[in-house]
Design a protein around this motif. Structure first.
Motif, PDB file in Angstrom:
ATOM      1  N   GLY B  90      47.315  67.966  35.527  1.00  0.00           N
ATOM      2  CA  GLY B  90      46.225  67.397  36.323  1.00  0.00           C
ATOM      3  C   GLY B  90      46.048  68.114  37.644  1.00  0.00           C
ATOM      4  N   GLY B  91      47.171  68.476  38.272  1.00  0.00           N
ATOM      5  CA  GLY B  91      47.120  69.279  39.495  1.00  0.00           C
ATOM      6  C   GLY B  91      46.459  68.578  40.667  1.00  0.00           C
ATOM      7  N   ILE B  92      45.950  69.378  41.591  1.00  0.00           N
ATOM      8  CA  ILE B  92      45.356  68.836  42.818  1.00  0.00           C
ATOM      9  C   ILE B  92      44.225  67.832  42.514  1.00  0.00           C
ATOM     10  CG2 ILE B  92      44.157  69.438  44.972  1.00  0.00           C
ATOM     11  CD1 ILE B  92      47.049  70.278  45.013  1.00  0.00           C
ATOM     12  N   ALA B  94      44.050  65.715  40.347  1.00  0.00           N
ATOM     13  CA  ALA B  94      44.654  64.444  39.931  1.00  0.00           C
ATOM     14  C   ALA B  94      45.114  63.601  41.117  1.00  0.00           C
ATOM     15  CB  ALA B  94      45.828  64.704  38.981  1.00  0.00           C
ATOM     16  N   LEU B  95      45.049  64.153  42.315  1.00  0.00           N
ATOM     17  CA  LEU B  95      45.404  63.345  43.488  1.00  0.00           C
ATOM     18  C   LEU B  95      44.433  62.179  43.656  1.00  0.00           C
ATOM     19  CD1 LEU B  95      46.406  66.111  46.036  1.00  0.00           C
ATOM     20  CD2 LEU B  95      47.883  64.327  45.147  1.00  0.00           C
ATOM     21  N   ASN B  97      43.677  60.254  41.349  1.00  0.00           N
ATOM     22  CA  ASN B  97      44.082  59.208  40.414  1.00  0.00           C
ATOM     23  C   ASN B  97      44.691  57.989  41.112  1.00  0.00           C
ATOM     24  OD1 ASN B  97      43.197  60.882  38.454  1.00  0.00           O
ATOM     25  ND2 ASN B  97      45.186  61.305  37.524  1.00  0.00           N
TER      26      ASN B  97
END
Lengths: 244, 181
Positions: B90-92, B94-95, B97
């Motif tokens: 997801g990486g950055i 995904a923040l 989320n």
């Protein structure tokens, strides 16, 4: 002098002092058993189960299980490697581990175990829990997103620093690392020189104003897998180098 | 016999992984000898017209368009590779989320400190892809065959993986090439 017992790990004969744990005895002979919640100098609790071995066929945590004469220990088998991989994968999806900007990256034991096990992506769905960050302390930051509940800070603070700054509240998936029950880190007597500050295997407890000092490529686990120092020490001995 | 085709895409990513592809430097000439780039930002081919051997997917899925493109990649590529941390975890992106989607949009279009939007309109047009409730790694949407973590994965990592796949040998990355940062 205590009694010496002999047993085998993966078919290799090992001598150890009675009462030693399997993990400590193996380490003294240059066999690395992966672990997360145990750190040399702490009382082992067998919480994370990463060090699970089979003792006479039965699973046991190597950090708590004492050696005994004639036991047959399996450590580096495909089954145990698979269990350990799965534990580490579950820890990755259970918290919020953004390695790409984490100050601990390259020096993180959770990440290093994943590297050692060759994990390229966890097979489980991410949970994305909402966790708090406590930046109240002038010198230390507590990021619960990265906490794996190993309890190393709790035990270090209590047993080595004599302070009991940390503790756990709630149970199961709701369990979180608490500070003096329900306070801010700034309200505790935690000090930058406390050993508990260095006890965290991941990036949950960090010293402020120390991030990203080591260039990529020179950090602890950039070149060599975690456990290499244990294993190479034995190689030196076998090759006729300096005794341990 | 025609050369095997390679497709690439950047979903919810920053194109950093594509920069890392370019970072293989002169080896890209070697690559062009043995493969043909198909749908990719490098060729600007927009849709699949032929089946591909390898698909390199940068980025996770943040909206319905990402999902559609990713599914097209799954249908049209034999081997799908998650390239980079956004695709693998997801990486950055995904923040977001951890924030409710409504709050996200309000912050971006209404409440942001540099926002001028007196009518408080949040863009909602049929042309705009709808956001997903959460940013998902690629393998939570379609089956992925290989994973190259890293932010971005190094040029050597991408090179090692692509050359292994082209020679039909297993992707067995040496220790220094598997990094999550």
């Amino acid at each position: 002098m205590s009694e010496i017992v002999t047993f085998t790990i993966d078919g290799r004969r090992i001598s150890a002092e009675a009462g030693q744990t399997i993990l400590a005895a193996a380490q003294a002979c240059g066999i690395y058993i992966p672990r997360l919640c145990h750190k040399d100098g702490l009382t082992p609790v067998g919480g994370c189960r990463v060090c699970t071995v089979r003792v006479n066929g039965r699973p046991a945590s190597a950090c708590t299980q004492p050696v005994a004469a004639g036991i047959v220990v399996d450590n580096d088998t495909e089954e145990l490697r698979s269990w350990r991989r799965q534990i580490v994968e579950m820890l990755f999806v259970e918290g919020n581990h953004f390695c790409m900007f984490c100050e601990k990256s390259g020096n993180c034991e959770l990440q290093a175990l994943a590297y050692r096990f060759g994990i390229t992506a966890p097979r489980y769905p991410y949970l994305w829990p909402k966790r708090d960050v406590d930046a109240s302390h002038p010198d230390i930051i507590l990021d619960r997103n990265r906490c794996i509940m190993c309890g190393r800070c709790e035990r270090t603070s209590r047993d080595l620093d004599g302070k009991s700054v940390f503790g756990f509240v709630e149970r199961g998936i709701h369990k979180t690392l608490a500070v003096n029950a329900d306070a801010r880190l700034a309200d505790t007597d935690l000090d930058l020189t406390d050993q508990a500050v260095n006890a965290c295997p991941v990036g949950a407890i960090l010293k402020k104003r120390t991030a990203y000092r080591t260039p990529v490529g020179q950090r602890q686990f950039d070149r060599e897998p975690i456990g290499t120092s244990v294993e190479t020490r034995a190689k030196l001995t076998i090759d006729g180098g300096e005794p341990r | 016999m025609s050369k095997p085709r390679l497709a690439t895409c950047s979903l919810a990513g920053c194109f950093g992984c594509h920069m890392s592809i370019l970072d293989i430097d002169e080896r890209i000439l070697e690559l062009a000898e043995v493969i043909q780039f198909h749908k990719s930002p490098i060729t600007d081919i927009k849709t699949f017209t032929e089946h591909c051997r390898i698909g390199l997917v940068e980025g996770g899925c943040a909206n319905e368009e990402n999902v559609e493109v990713l599914r097209a990649f799954r249908r049209n590529c034999d081997i799908l590779v998650s390239m980079g941390d956004c695709a693998t975890m997801g990486g950055i992106p995904a923040l977001r989320n951890f924030v409710e989607i409504e709050e996200c949009l309000r912050e971006a279009y209404v409440d942001g400190p540099s926002t001028h939007n007196p009518d408080g309109v949040i863009p909602r047009d049929i042309e705009l892809p709808l956001l997903l409730d959460k940013v998902r790694p690629a393998h939570e949407v379609v089956r992925m065959d290989y994973f190259l973590p890293g932010c971005p994965p190094s040029a050597d990592t991408i090179w090692a993986a692509v050359t292994a796949l082209l020679s039909e040998s297993p992707v067995d990355l040496p220790y220094p090439l598997v990094k999550y940062d």
